[in-house]
Design a protein around this motif. Structure first.
Motif, PDB file in Angstrom:
ATOM      1  N   LEU A 161       0.827  -1.207   0.000  1.00 45.20           N
ATOM      2  CA  LEU A 161       0.000   0.000   0.000  1.00 45.20           C
ATOM      3  C   LEU A 161       0.863   1.258   0.000  1.00 45.20           C
ATOM      4  N   LEU A 162       1.947   1.197   0.775  1.00 40.23           N
ATOM      5  CA  LEU A 162       2.793   2.369   0.942  1.00 40.23           C
ATOM      6  C   LEU A 162       3.608   2.683  -0.319  1.00 40.23           C
ATOM      7  N   ALA A 163       3.830   1.660  -1.138  1.00 35.34           N
ATOM      8  CA  ALA A 163       4.579   1.885  -2.383  1.00 35.34           C
ATOM      9  C   ALA A 163       3.778   2.775  -3.335  1.00 35.34           C
ATOM     10  N   ARG A 164       2.454   2.815  -3.164  1.00 31.30           N
ATOM     11  CA  ARG A 164       1.622   3.638  -4.056  1.00 31.30           C
ATOM     12  C   ARG A 164       0.581   4.402  -3.257  1.00 31.30           C
ATOM     13  N   PRO A 165       1.035   5.446  -2.535  1.00 30.86           N
ATOM     14  CA  PRO A 165       0.094   6.199  -1.714  1.00 30.86           C
ATOM     15  C   PRO A 165      -1.032   6.777  -2.573  1.00 30.86           C
ATOM     16  N   ALA A 166      -2.226   6.761  -2.020  1.00 29.33           N
ATOM     17  CA  ALA A 166      -3.430   7.310  -2.659  1.00 29.33           C
ATOM     18  C   ALA A 166      -3.965   6.425  -3.787  1.00 29.33           C
ATOM     19  N   ALA A 167      -3.239   5.347  -4.144  1.00 27.51           N
ATOM     20  CA  ALA A 167      -3.784   4.408  -5.133  1.00 27.51           C
ATOM     21  C   ALA A 167      -4.625   3.376  -4.389  1.00 27.51           C
ATOM     22  N   ILE A 168      -5.764   3.019  -4.972  1.00 26.53           N
ATOM     23  CA  ILE A 168      -6.618   2.009  -4.350  1.00 26.53           C
ATOM     24  C   ILE A 168      -6.204   0.645  -4.890  1.00 26.53           C
ATOM     25  N   LEU A 169      -5.763  -0.235  -3.998  1.00 27.91           N
ATOM     26  CA  LEU A 169      -5.335  -1.569  -4.426  1.00 27.91           C
ATOM     27  C   LEU A 169      -6.465  -2.563  -4.174  1.00 27.91           C
ATOM     28  N   SER A 170      -6.780  -3.348  -5.182  1.00 31.25           N
ATOM     29  CA  SER A 170      -7.860  -4.322  -5.071  1.00 31.25           C
ATOM     30  C   SER A 170      -7.387  -5.543  -4.290  1.00 31.25           C
ATOM     31  N   ARG A 171      -8.340  -6.369  -3.924  1.00 33.56           N
ATOM     32  CA  ARG A 171      -8.003  -7.602  -3.226  1.00 33.56           C
ATOM     33  C   ARG A 171      -7.019  -8.445  -4.057  1.00 33.56           C
ATOM     34  N   SER A 172      -7.264  -8.581  -5.360  1.00 32.68           N
ATOM     35  CA  SER A 172      -6.398  -9.459  -6.164  1.00 32.68           C
ATOM     36  C   SER A 172      -5.001  -8.869  -6.297  1.00 32.68           C
ATOM     37  N   GLU A 173      -4.897  -7.537  -6.375  1.00 31.38           N
ATOM     38  CA  GLU A 173      -3.568  -6.920  -6.459  1.00 31.38           C
ATOM     39  C   GLU A 173      -2.800  -7.146  -5.150  1.00 31.38           C
ATOM     40  N   LEU A 174      -3.485  -6.997  -4.023  1.00 35.08           N
ATOM     41  CA  LEU A 174      -2.812  -7.227  -2.744  1.00 35.08           C
ATOM     42  C   LEU A 174      -2.411  -8.694  -2.605  1.00 35.08           C
ATOM     43  N   GLU A 175      -3.284  -9.598  -3.018  1.00 38.50           N
ATOM     44  CA  GLU A 175      -2.945 -11.035  -2.938  1.00 38.50           C
ATOM     45  C   GLU A 175      -1.718 -11.332  -3.786  1.00 38.50           C
ATOM     46  N   ARG A 176      -1.646 -10.701  -4.973  1.00 34.63           N
ATOM     47  CA  ARG A 176      -0.506 -10.924  -5.868  1.00 34.63           C
ATOM     48  C   ARG A 176       0.803 -10.518  -5.206  1.00 34.63           C
ATOM     49  N   GLN A 177       0.747  -9.437  -4.417  1.00 34.28           N
ATOM     50  CA  GLN A 177       1.977  -8.930  -3.814  1.00 34.28           C
ATOM     51  C   GLN A 177       2.338  -9.648  -2.516  1.00 34.28           C
ATOM     52  N   THR A 204      -7.056   4.184  11.436  1.00 35.27           N
ATOM     53  CA  THR A 204      -6.933   5.110  10.306  1.00 35.27           C
ATOM     54  C   THR A 204      -5.701   4.836   9.448  1.00 35.27           C
ATOM     55  N   VAL A 205      -4.902   3.838   9.812  1.00 38.27           N
ATOM     56  CA  VAL A 205      -3.676   3.570   9.050  1.00 38.27           C
ATOM     57  C   VAL A 205      -3.990   3.114   7.622  1.00 38.27           C
ATOM     58  N   ILE A 206      -5.089   2.371   7.454  1.00 41.99           N
ATOM     59  CA  ILE A 206      -5.488   1.926   6.117  1.00 41.99           C
ATOM     60  C   ILE A 206      -6.927   2.364   5.872  1.00 41.99           C
ATOM     61  N   ARG A 207      -7.182   2.919   4.690  1.00 38.86           N
ATOM     62  CA  ARG A 207      -8.546   3.324   4.347  1.00 38.86           C
ATOM     63  C   ARG A 207      -9.205   2.307   3.446  1.00 38.86           C
ATOM     64  N   ASN A 208     -10.462   2.038   3.733  1.00 39.34           N
ATOM     65  CA  ASN A 208     -11.238   1.101   2.925  1.00 39.34           C
ATOM     66  C   ASN A 208     -12.088   1.899   1.937  1.00 39.34           C
ATOM     67  N   VAL A 209     -11.982   1.552   0.655  1.00 42.60           N
ATOM     68  CA  VAL A 209     -12.860   2.173  -0.340  1.00 42.60           C
ATOM     69  C   VAL A 209     -13.847   1.097  -0.749  1.00 42.60           C
ATOM     70  N   ARG A 210     -15.044   1.209  -0.237  1.00 45.99           N
ATOM     71  CA  ARG A 210     -16.004   0.116  -0.285  1.00 45.99           C
ATOM     72  C   ARG A 210     -16.210  -0.449  -1.689  1.00 45.99           C
ATOM     73  N   GLY A 211     -16.050  -1.755  -1.804  1.00 42.37           N
ATOM     74  CA  GLY A 211     -16.287  -2.418  -3.083  1.00 42.37           C
ATOM     75  C   GLY A 211     -15.138  -2.289  -4.066  1.00 42.37           C
ATOM     76  N   VAL A 212     -14.108  -1.502  -3.723  1.00 44.84           N
ATOM     77  CA  VAL A 212     -13.003  -1.303  -4.671  1.00 44.84           C
ATOM     78  C   VAL A 212     -11.696  -1.860  -4.107  1.00 44.84           C
ATOM     79  N   GLY A 213     -11.362  -1.429  -2.882  1.00 44.04           N
ATOM     80  CA  GLY A 213     -10.110  -1.915  -2.314  1.00 44.04           C
ATOM     81  C   GLY A 213      -9.680  -1.082  -1.130  1.00 44.04           C
ATOM     82  N   TRP A 214      -8.360  -0.965  -0.957  1.00 43.65           N
ATOM     83  CA  TRP A 214      -7.802  -0.303   0.208  1.00 43.65           C
ATOM     84  C   TRP A 214      -6.679   0.628  -0.218  1.00 43.65           C
ATOM     85  N   MET A 215      -6.381   1.601   0.641  1.00 45.61           N
ATOM     86  CA  MET A 215      -5.327   2.562   0.312  1.00 45.61           C
ATOM     87  C   MET A 215      -4.749   3.193   1.579  1.00 45.61           C
TER      88      MET A 215
END
Ligand code: CA
Length: 220
Positions: A161-177, A204-215
């Motif tokens: 998550l920290l490698a791409r601040p403000a980018a919303i990473l999906s579940r599959s992208e996080l699983e890949r990493q 507040t360390v991680i934000r959830n963007v409902r239905g899209v992912g986390w950032m």
């Protein structure tokens, strides 16, 4: 952070794969040169660990092909070939570092961190984003007034998550990493990791963007 381990020795391969996993890397382990080339074509890696003596396609040839195809992926050669000529040849072919077997795992891990730092063009030894700080050498994290020791997977999650601040990473992208090919992933694994990281560092360390992912937020 995803690493391709190319090693035909079962014992060394298994030991290194486990050590990398413990150190928060997602690892794909292949045992011959041809499969290695296929893996680099189908998967995005941050780093390659390359043995030289390999079946089907020699490690030297793997590296030569990667570089002639314009692939700039960081490569560390890990081999029993300890001659000065072999080292010079490997580095001139485009390897970023060269480690001779037998080696200590902690030296390999330190060299990997060093190569990845150089890759990030002078990125500091500590990863920071606003008030969030991660130490890849110790897996300690701090956020606002909290400090915590993270597990390998918790660390891998925050690092991604920290490698791409403000980018919303999906579940599959996080699983890949976070996970290698042959690892079973429970359907709620990512949610569980998010939950444990928040428990340690604050909600507040991680934000959830409902239905899209986390950032994580970009620092203001
Ligand atoms: Ca070998």
């Amino acid at each position: 952070m995803r690493v391709l381990l190319i090693e035909d020795d079962r014992m060394i391969g298994a030991a290194v794969a486990q050590a990398l996993k413990d150190a928060a890397y997602a690892v794909d382990w292949v045992t011959d040169g041809r499969t290695a080339i296929e893996a680099t074509e189908s998967e995005a890696y941050e780093l390659v660990l390359l043995d030289l003596g390999l079946p089907k396609l020699d490690g030297r040839e793997v590296l030569r092909r990667l570089r002639t195809q314009g692939c700039r992926l960081p490569v560390i050669i890990v081999t029993a070939r300890d001659g000065v000529d072999d080292r010079i040849d490997g580095l001139d072919l485009g390897a970023d570092d060269y480690l001779v077997k037998p080696f200590e795992i902690r030296e390999l891990l330190a060299r990997m961190r060093a190569v990845l730092r150089r890759e990030g063009a002078g990125a500091p030894a500590l990863l920071t984003n606003g008030s969030l700080t991660l130490d890849p050498a110790t897996r300690e994290a701090s956020f606002l007034d909290r400090k915590a020791q993270l597990t390998a997977r918790e660390f891998a999650l925050l690092q991604a998550l920290l490698a791409r601040p403000a980018a919303i990473l999906s579940r599959s992208e996080l699983e890949r990493q976070i996970y290698g090919w042959n690892e079973e992933i429970e359907s709620n694994a990512i949610e569980f990791l998010i939950h444990t990281v928040r428990r340690k560092l604050g909600a507040t360390v991680i934000r959830n963007v409902r239905g899209v992912g986390w950032m994580v937020d970009r620092p203001s």
